[in-house]
Design a protein around this motif. Structure first.
Motif, PDB file in Angstrom:
ATOM      1  N   ASP A 132       0.781  -1.243   0.000  1.00 47.35           N
ATOM      2  CA  ASP A 132       0.000   0.000   0.000  1.00 47.35           C
ATOM      3  C   ASP A 132       0.816   1.299   0.000  1.00 47.35           C
ATOM      4  OD1 ASP A 132      -2.199  -1.588   0.018  1.00 47.35           O
ATOM      5  OD2 ASP A 132      -2.799  -1.187   2.082  1.00 47.35           O
ATOM      6  N   ARG A 176      -6.786   0.057   0.760  1.00 52.84           N
ATOM      7  CA  ARG A 176      -8.010   0.296   1.539  1.00 52.84           C
ATOM      8  C   ARG A 176      -8.153   1.761   1.910  1.00 52.84           C
ATOM      9  NH1 ARG A 176      -7.908  -4.435   5.248  1.00 52.84           N
ATOM     10  NH2 ARG A 176      -5.893  -3.462   5.586  1.00 52.84           N
ATOM     11  N   ASP A 177      -7.051   2.347   2.398  1.00 51.35           N
ATOM     12  CA  ASP A 177      -7.106   3.743   2.841  1.00 51.35           C
ATOM     13  C   ASP A 177      -6.141   4.631   2.065  1.00 51.35           C
ATOM     14  OD1 ASP A 177      -8.815   2.953   5.069  1.00 51.35           O
ATOM     15  OD2 ASP A 177      -6.988   2.050   5.887  1.00 51.35           O
ATOM     16  N   PRO A 197      -8.987   7.312  -2.253  1.00 53.85           N
ATOM     17  CA  PRO A 197      -9.713   7.599  -1.009  1.00 53.85           C
ATOM     18  C   PRO A 197      -9.427   8.982  -0.431  1.00 53.85           C
ATOM     19  CG  PRO A 197      -8.304   5.624  -0.760  1.00 53.85           C
ATOM     20  CD  PRO A 197      -8.079   6.169  -2.128  1.00 53.85           C
ATOM     21  N   SER A 226      -9.368   3.123  -6.652  1.00 56.76           N
ATOM     22  CA  SER A 226      -8.817   2.538  -5.434  1.00 56.76           C
ATOM     23  C   SER A 226      -9.963   1.930  -4.627  1.00 56.76           C
ATOM     24  CB  SER A 226      -8.144   3.646  -4.630  1.00 56.76           C
ATOM     25  OG  SER A 226      -7.372   3.104  -3.625  1.00 56.76           O
ATOM     26  N   GLU A 227      -9.738   0.754  -4.036  1.00 57.37           N
ATOM     27  CA  GLU A 227     -10.841   0.050  -3.358  1.00 57.37           C
ATOM     28  C   GLU A 227     -11.479   0.886  -2.238  1.00 57.37           C
ATOM     29  OE1 GLU A 227      -9.648  -3.427  -1.075  1.00 57.37           O
ATOM     30  OE2 GLU A 227      -7.678  -2.575  -0.785  1.00 57.37           O
ATOM     31  N   GLY A 228     -10.715   1.837  -1.688  1.00 55.69           N
ATOM     32  CA  GLY A 228     -11.247   2.623  -0.572  1.00 55.69           C
ATOM     33  C   GLY A 228     -11.848   3.951  -1.004  1.00 55.69           C
ATOM     34  N   ASP A 229     -11.939   4.193  -2.296  1.00 58.86           N
ATOM     35  CA  ASP A 229     -12.461   5.487  -2.765  1.00 58.86           C
ATOM     36  C   ASP A 229     -13.944   5.647  -2.415  1.00 58.86           C
ATOM     37  OD1 ASP A 229     -12.266   7.941  -4.531  1.00 58.86           O
ATOM     38  OD2 ASP A 229     -13.937   6.855  -5.445  1.00 58.86           O
ATOM     39  N   GLN A 230     -14.325   6.895  -2.100  1.00 60.00           N
ATOM     40  CA  GLN A 230     -15.701   7.195  -1.673  1.00 60.00           C
ATOM     41  C   GLN A 230     -16.748   6.721  -2.679  1.00 60.00           C
ATOM     42  OE1 GLN A 230     -16.680   8.701   1.261  1.00 60.00           O
ATOM     43  NE2 GLN A 230     -14.535   8.368   1.836  1.00 60.00           N
ATOM     44  N   LYS A 233     -16.243   2.662  -3.930  1.00 58.17           N
ATOM     45  CA  LYS A 233     -16.275   1.547  -2.981  1.00 58.17           C
ATOM     46  C   LYS A 233     -17.075   0.372  -3.516  1.00 58.17           C
ATOM     47  CE  LYS A 233     -15.248   3.188   1.580  1.00 58.17           C
ATOM     48  NZ  LYS A 233     -15.613   4.339   2.367  1.00 58.17           N
ATOM     49  N   ASN A 313      -1.764   9.006   5.313  1.00 56.38           N
ATOM     50  CA  ASN A 313      -2.671   9.186   4.174  1.00 56.38           C
ATOM     51  C   ASN A 313      -2.418  10.497   3.424  1.00 56.38           C
ATOM     52  OD1 ASN A 313      -3.587  10.710   6.181  1.00 56.38           O
ATOM     53  ND2 ASN A 313      -5.694   9.957   6.185  1.00 56.38           N
TER      54      ASN A 313
END
Ligand code: F6P
Length: 328
Positions: A132, A176-177, A197, A226-230, A233, A313
């Motif tokens: 990450d 994730r983040d 994210p 990205s898997e954690g994007d708002q 998701k 982040n």
């Protein structure tokens, strides 16, 4: 403190990353070089709690520098989050006469190490091992470069079929983040849009941008999510939304998933892991405790464990600007 360390244990914890084997190898061989006994712990903190240890010498780590994953295996231990679990782990370390621990992993691994060190004053040094790249105090984490290359290679292949069918592809990547993988692989693979994210683009702006792309003559498009994007998701939900609102597009989804975590580490990750592994043993022998070893401006440095979790982040705004400009 100097030379009080005679026995060091090493473990890998959390999500595995390419280069973890190279890092273990460097720790083991550095121990041998300094006449320190090295003990491997299987399955991260789980193995520490159960006393699942194995002695390691220079030959135990032969032929692994090129292998992905971690031969010590990894786990996300729930029990280590409990006081009882950590007590069991400490008792095993004491029973084996282990003086210090090298933990290779990401933020979850470091959080566990910080609590353990506070409770038992046990010397620990951490190495940033995660695809990450979300750890403060190092420019790169072990495995990140390999993951980026894997993602770019996959997107290049998807682009071939996207062009052939004039399609729009939403491609989900890990993080994730943290948007580091999405942003850098997105730029490297020439994505039209990159959703991360750290920056909520909003669905409307995405639609407007895709409309512009079509108008400017693009027949196919790649959006890296990205898997954690708002808004990304639920990537299938996002694809349906685009499809409903932009009939001119035929939208497909690819979730790259764990393929990003596997594979032979890149040369960059092998060298990084080797430098940091040697740095971890150097730090312990120099009396350093409770630190993470990282690479900053191409120099091996140490940083307080707690600081390694601060501001992870952050996102490079210059990269976002570059992505915007080159995707016109
Ligand atoms: O922390 C590394 C990572 O690969 C993240 O990017 C991802 O969200 C997560 O691990 C997946 O974890 P698991 O393999 O436990 O599903």
């Amino acid at each position: 403190m100097k030379n009080s360390i005679k026995k060091i244990a090493v473990l890998t914890s959390g999500g595995d990353s390419p280069g973890m084997n190279a890092a273990i190898r460097a720790v083991v061989r550095s121990c041998v070089y300094h006449n320190v006994t090295c003990i491997g712990v299987f399955r991260g903190y789980e193995g520490l709690i159960e006393g699942d240890f194995t002695p390691l010498d220079a030959r135990s780590v032969k032929n692994i520098i090129n292998r992905g994953g971690t031969f010590l295996k990894s786990a996300r231990s729930k029990e280590f989050r409990t006081k009882l679990g950590r007590e069991k782990a400490y008792n095993h370390l004491k029973k084996q006469g282990i003086d210090a621990l090298v933990t290779i992993g990401g933020d979850g691994t470091f959080s566990g190490a910080i609590v353990f060190n506070k409770e038992f004053d046990f010397p620990i040094v951490g190495l940033p091992g995660t695809i990450d790249n979300d750890i403060n105090g190092t420019d790169f984490t072990i495995g990140y470069d390999t993951a980026l290359n894997t993602v770019v290679e996959a997107i290049d292949k998807i682009r071939d079929t996207a062009i052939s069918h004039s399609r729009l592809f939403l491609i989900e990547v890990m993080g994730r983040d943290a948007g580091d993988i999405a942003l850098n692989a997105g730029i490297g693979a020439g994505a039209e849009e990159i959703l991360i994210p750290e920056l909520n683009m909003g669905k409307e702006r995405l639609l407007a941008s895709l409309k512009r792309s079509k108008k400017s003559g693009k027949s196919s498009s790649i959006v890296v999510v990205s898997e954690g994007d708002q808004i990304g998701k639920n990537i299938f939900g996002l694809a349906a939304y685009i499809q409903e609102n932009l009939e001119e597009y035929e939208c497909k989804v690819t979730v790259l998933g764990h393929v990003q975590r596997g594979g032979s580490p890149s040369c960059f990750d092998r060298v990084l892991a080797s430098r940091l592994g040697v740095g971890a043993v150097d730090a312990l022998l120099a009396g350093k405790r409770d630190v993470m070893i990282g690479l900053v401006h191409n120099k091996v440095v140490s940083i307080d464990f707690e600081k390694s979790l601060e501001g992870s982040n952050k996102i490079d705004t210059d990269l976002i600007r570059v992505a915007d400009i080159i995707s016109i």
